[in-house]
Motif scaffolding. Structure first.
Motif, mmCIF file in Angstrom:
data_model
loop_
_atom_site.group_PDB
_atom_site.id
_atom_site.type_symbol
_atom_site.label_atom_id
_atom_site.label_comp_id
_atom_site.label_asym_id
_atom_site.label_seq_id
_atom_site.Cartn_x
_atom_site.Cartn_y
_atom_site.Cartn_z
ATOM 1 N N PHE A 89 -5.138 8.655 -2.470
ATOM 2 C CA PHE A 89 -3.704 8.836 -2.706
ATOM 3 C C PHE A 89 -3.046 7.539 -3.153
ATOM 4 O O PHE A 89 -2.144 7.544 -3.990
ATOM 5 N N PHE A 90 -3.481 6.421 -2.589
ATOM 6 C CA PHE A 90 -2.872 5.146 -2.986
ATOM 7 C C PHE A 90 -3.258 4.785 -4.410
ATOM 8 O O PHE A 90 -2.440 4.289 -5.180
ATOM 9 N N GLY B 60 -1.519 7.386 -6.704
ATOM 10 C CA GLY B 60 -0.084 7.558 -6.491
ATOM 11 C C GLY B 60 0.255 8.961 -6.029
ATOM 12 O O GLY B 60 1.300 9.493 -6.390
ATOM 13 N N ARG C 243 -2.285 2.797 -14.253
ATOM 14 C CA ARG C 243 -2.937 1.901 -13.287
ATOM 15 C C ARG C 243 -4.336 1.513 -13.763
ATOM 16 O O ARG C 243 -4.735 0.362 -13.668
ATOM 17 N N SER D 146 -0.671 17.384 2.255
ATOM 18 C CA SER D 146 -0.726 17.832 0.865
ATOM 19 C C SER D 146 -2.107 18.294 0.428
ATOM 20 O O SER D 146 -2.220 19.024 -0.549
ATOM 21 N N LEU E 246 0.830 -1.200 0.000
ATOM 22 C CA LEU E 246 0.000 0.000 0.000
ATOM 23 C C LEU E 246 0.865 1.251 0.000
ATOM 24 O O LEU E 246 0.612 2.194 -0.743
ATOM 25 N N ARG E 247 1.904 1.214 0.823
ATOM 26 C CA ARG E 247 2.733 2.400 0.949
ATOM 27 C C ARG E 247 3.431 2.734 -0.355
ATOM 28 O O ARG E 247 3.633 3.888 -0.696
ATOM 29 N N SER E 248 3.815 1.696 -1.110
ATOM 30 C CA SER E 248 4.509 2.036 -2.344
ATOM 31 C C SER E 248 3.542 2.461 -3.435
ATOM 32 O O SER E 248 3.942 3.030 -4.435
ATOM 33 N N LEU E 249 2.265 2.207 -3.222
ATOM 34 C CA LEU E 249 1.284 2.686 -4.201
ATOM 35 C C LEU E 249 1.253 4.206 -4.233
ATOM 36 O O LEU E 249 1.037 4.810 -5.277
ATOM 37 N N GLY E 250 1.426 4.809 -3.091
ATOM 38 C CA GLY E 250 1.360 6.263 -3.083
ATOM 39 C C GLY E 250 1.777 6.791 -1.727
ATOM 40 O O GLY E 250 1.782 6.055 -0.739
ATOM 41 N N PRO E 251 2.096 8.082 -1.678
ATOM 42 C CA PRO E 251 2.448 8.697 -0.400
ATOM 43 C C PRO E 251 1.194 8.847 0.457
ATOM 44 O O PRO E 251 0.086 8.878 -0.081
ATOM 45 N N VAL E 252 1.358 8.906 1.763
ATOM 46 C CA VAL E 252 0.199 9.230 2.589
ATOM 47 C C VAL E 252 -0.127 10.696 2.373
ATOM 48 O O VAL E 252 0.752 11.491 2.025
ATOM 49 N N PRO E 253 -1.407 11.054 2.541
ATOM 50 C CA PRO E 253 -1.799 12.434 2.205
ATOM 51 C C PRO E 253 -1.038 13.488 3.008
ATOM 52 O O PRO E 253 -0.693 14.529 2.470
#
Ligand code: HEM
Ligand code: FES
Lengths: 300, 552
Positions: free
Chosen positions: B186-187, B190, B201, A147, A137-144
């Protein structure tokens, strides 16, 4: 032809739907030929470079010829019974069920004797799964993080047009509208701002915003507070901004408060000033998150 | 039997033992009714989606990398567009048959989902979801969700202005989910919107993940249907314990196989002749641009309508927020699909009915379910039309406000009215089993004295009526069972359709047939009584065969 048809009521099969079978046979044969011709035509069309409408029409004929022919073959040249078949009961016999339980129990009993191992296995597997999940999950995207709260608007940033040139105080007539960005971030989705000029004197949309609208220039985040569409349309007559997605209307003079539609909050207003060169700049960033709502966002 | 067929069968059978299962499949009975075609349309349009989709994937480039367009569509030359958009233009203008394939893919998607929905309605209104078919109802509901999601994602792939706006709304909807929303968004993307990950994706999800799931669930759906056998509508001779209809080989196989081509033909005609999604007119996606009078594909209409009709509420408290979009776009579909998938169990809770049902309800015979269904359907139809409030306001030159409020009121008022009317109608027609059938004629005679008398003519049922014939077991199946049971005494067999090739059962009369594989025109011959008419499957064969018989 009629000799083929057993018409007596004693007959066990319904051939009545097959009358005219010879005609039908010819008809079906003709359909297959038509299909073949269309296929050849399709080949020629492709060979010559293709043309969408002709391709579509020929595909239609080629496929339809086969389809109608085959269906007609089934419908008119095969017997329809009616046929009947018993349904077997889906349920297994009591004996089968009993036997199943017995076999199942054999295993569960043996395994149950070592329940500790079972628990350990569960813990290991569970931990393995979780630990795979988190990095994934973490590599899918940064935590918000923060931002969703920030944009590229800061104190003193120039307002620029879509082509990157700065906005000066003479750029909009009264009643005009344009989309602007912070210098260096043209086209950035979160930074888009709609600049309107309902008047040519200082406009105060709300208490506390006395200096935000110099010379009638008002700047609002262009991201709709409903579902994020660009609030694209300015109706000069009513001084309203319209979001075309779900028709939310924002009243410009009162600080882009929603007056119609599903948008729940005003468009955040960007405080701006006119610098000594007549260029429009932001006094600061937005004082609230732009765009649609989200869970973490409470009562600011 | 053809030697080569026999050899192949032998080869396979010795390794897989297929003959037994294949026999019972060939003899399988399918009830005949037009409404059973609806699911087939869905299946066939999915197959078209697979074919056309694979074609598209050979040319489509899933990338939001911005490039300067130099392709063959002149008006956009020199503009900055994404590779995804450029490649879709390339498919449309430069790939041979590309535009037809693209439009067929899009039309097939719309038809696919429409067919699923109508199929679902047929299953609902006929009560075909009742025991033992609850599992297939759930699988079907999941298929519907997957189809809608994949349709939306596919729609987004060209990265044009309209679909890009849709992606923006999707981000906001994800973001609106309490607790985890912003993380989910976000996930998936990305990072913050828009980013550059979403197109690649979406592509993987669209061409791999969801199609694989759909294929697997479809296989289960069909397998279970096949195992449990079709439901059938009530009619004389049809019981809860039998299936009456046509036989798979060759009748149903021809009809179903042919119907695939007809479905594909219609999709091809639409794809070639009726424009859909002309993305070159919309332009490439640019985050600060938006086009007007934007309508999504039809199956997203109800969600769009719900987003529009929702009052501008938002819940704020305890330092948190439940955004407006959550209610129409997360809660509503969540409840919808939960209730939908669990409907068989909800109904069972109410009716306490635990019987096995293989006979469909006629909708009018279950007023309660039918009117509830119509009411609920009306709700979604109102939502669907609400997705064009702006267009309606423009067309009828009225204020948006009036249109919006009309729809809000209709949304609440129309479902109960529709349900009530349906209830009254079903009550009126309930139990009219012979509705629509021809009545026995009544002859009214006037005597010389002016006296009238009437006689009901005890007429035979019309000739074309299928019920004229007593439903038969498929002769081969019947025979097989009899032989398998062992009581094969007074059998009298006759060459059915072909002279035998080798083997020992080619003669006219036979003793002790065993289901052997070699020679003959099959496992065994059809009894004379039947073959006299040319064999059950040989209307046209009979003349040839009669000739042969006389030659013998
Ligand atoms: C559940 C089934 C599917 C549905 C509902 C569906 C729906 C759609 C839709 C609506 C589009 C937009 C087309 C347009 O107007 O440009 C699309 C695009 C696309 N689909 Fe599918 N699709 C499905 C299955 C597949 C499969 C199985 C593949 C590939 C193996 C595929 C490959 C593609 C590709 C490459 C595009 C982008 C190309 C383009 O936009 O022209 N799809 N899909
Ligand atoms: S996004 Fe603006 S009204 Fe919905």
């Amino acid at each position: 032809m009629s000799e083929v048809m057993p018409t007596s009521r004693g007959s066990e099969y319904d051939y009545s739907s097959m009358t005219g079978s010879r005609t039908m046979e010819r008809f079906i044969g003709a359909l297959f030929v038509v299909s073949l011709l269309a296929t050849i035509g399709l080949g020629v069309t492709f060979w010559l470079g293709g043309q969408p409408q002709i391709e579509g029409a020929l595909l239609f004929i080629a496929l339809l010829g086969i389809g109608v022919g085959v269906v007609a073959w089934g419908k008119y040249l095969t017997p329809h019974g009616p046929f009947v078949q018993e349904r077997e009961e889906l349920k297994s016999s009591d004996l089968d069920r009993e036997a199943f339980y017995k076999s199942l129990e054999r295993g569960t009993k043996i395994l149950g004797r070592r329940s500790f191992l079972g628990k350990m296995l569960g813990v290991s597997l569970g931990a393995f799964g979780l630990l795979q999940l988190f990095p994934f999950l973490r590599s899918l995207g940064p935590v918000p993080g923060k931002s969703l709260y920030v944009t590229d608007w800061h104190k003193g940033v120039q307002l620029v047009k879509v082509d990157g040139s700065p906005v000066t105080v003479n750029d909009l007539e009264v009643g005009g509208v344009m989309t602007v960005f912070p210098d260096g971030f043209v086209g950035n989705a979160v930074d888009q701002v709609v600049l309107v000029r309902p008047a040519n004197y200082n406009l105060v949309t709300r208490p506390g915003r006395e200096s935000w609208g110099p010379q009638g220039y008002l700047a609002f985040s262009k991201v709709c507070t409903h579902a994020g569409c660009p609030v694209g349309l300015y109706q000069e007559l009513t001084q309203q901004l319209l979001c075309p997605c779900h028709q939310s209307l924002f009243d410009v003079l009162t600080g882009a408060t929603p007056v119609f539609g599903p948008a729940p909050r005003p468009l955040p207003q960007l405080p701006i000033y006119v610098d000594s060169d007549g260029v429009l700049r932001s006094q600061s960033g937005f004082n609230e998150p732009i765009g649609p709502g989200f869970w973490e966002r409470g009562n600011e | 039997m053809n030697k080569r067929v026999e050899k192949t069968t032998d080869w396979l059978d010795e390794r897989l033992g297929i003959a037994k299962g294949a026999r019972s499949s060939l003899n399988k009975i399918f009830p005949d009714h037009w409404s059973f075609m609806l699911g087939e349309i869905a299946l066939y349009s999915f197959i078209v989606l697979l074919f056309t989709g694979v074609f598209l994937s050979l040319f489509y480039i899933p990338s939001s990398q911005q490039i300067i367009y130099h392709g063959s569509y002149a008006p956009l030359r020199g503009q900055s567009v994404s590779e995804a958009y450029a490649s879709t233009l390339h498919i449309s203008f430069s790939v041979r048959a590309g535009l037809v394939m693209r439009q067929m893919h899009h039309w097939a998607a719309n038809i696919f989902i429409a067919a699923i929905v109508v199929h679902l309605c047929r299953v609902f209104f006929t009560g075909s979801f009742r025991k033992p078919r609850e599992i297939n109802w759930i699988i079907g509901s999941i298929l519907l969700i997957l189809a809608i999601v994949n349709g939306f994602i596919g729609y987004s792939l060209p990265d044009d202005l309209i679909s890009g706006t849709g992606i923006r709304i999707a981000f906001s909807i994800l973001e609106s989910i309490p607790l985890v929303g912003s993380y989910l968004a976000f996930f998936l993307f990305g990072g913050n919107y828009p980013g550059t990950s979403i197109i690649p994706r979406f592509y993987t999800i669209h061409v791999l993940l969801i199609p694989a799931l759909i294929v697997a669930l479809l296989a289960a759906h069909l397998g279970i249907m096949y195992h449990q056998k079709h439901t059938q509508y009530p009619a004389p001779k049809r019981t809860n314990k039998n299936v009456v209809g046509t036989v798979l080989w060759p009748t149903y196989a021809l009809e179903a196989g042919g119907f695939f081509f007809i479905t594909a033909a219609v999709i091809a005609a639409l794809g070639g002749l009726v424009q859909i999604n002309p993305i070159w007119l919309y332009g490439p996606y640019v985050p600060y641009k938006v086009s007007y009078a934007v309508q999504p594909d039809w199956y997203m209409g109800w969600l769009d309508g719900a987003l529009r009709l929702m009052p501008s509420w938002e819940i704020v408290g305890f330092g948190h927020m439940i955004p407006n979009a959550f209610f129409p776009a997360v809660l509503l579909p969540g409840l919808t699909f939960t209730a939908l998938s669990l409907w068989p169990f909800i109904e069972k809770k109410i009716t306490k009915d635990d019987q096995v049902h293989n006979i469909c309800d006629r909708p009018r015979d279950n007023p309660w379910r039918t009117s509830l269904g119509v009411g609920i359907l009306t709700f979604y139809i109102v939502l669907f039309f609400a997705s064009s409030t702006d267009v309606l306001a423009n067309t009828f030159n009225t204020s948006l406000n009036l249109v919006l409020w009309t729809f809000r009121i209709l949304l609440v008022a129309l479902p109960p009215v529709a349900g009530y009317v349906t209830y009254m109608l079903t009550k009126e027609t309930e139990g009219l089993d012979d509705a629509g059938l021809r009545r026995a004629p009544v002859i009214i005679t006037r005597s010389k004295d002016g006296e009238y008398s009437s006689v009901v003519v005890d007429e035979e049922p019309p000739l074309h009526s299928r019920t004229r014939f007593e439903p038969q077991e498929v002769p081969e199946e019947k025979e097989y069972r009899r032989v398998a049971r062992g009581d094969d005494n007074e059998r009298e067999l006759v060459g059915a359709s072909e002279p035998s090739v080798g083997g020992d059962n080619g003669g006219v009369h036979h003793e002790g047939i065993e289901p052997h594989r070699s020679g003959g025109s099959g496992i065994f011959r059809v009894p004379r009584s039947v073959a006299g008419g040319g064999g059950p499957f040989g209307g046209r064969d009979s003349r040839r065969q009669r000739r042969r018989n006389t030659q013998e």
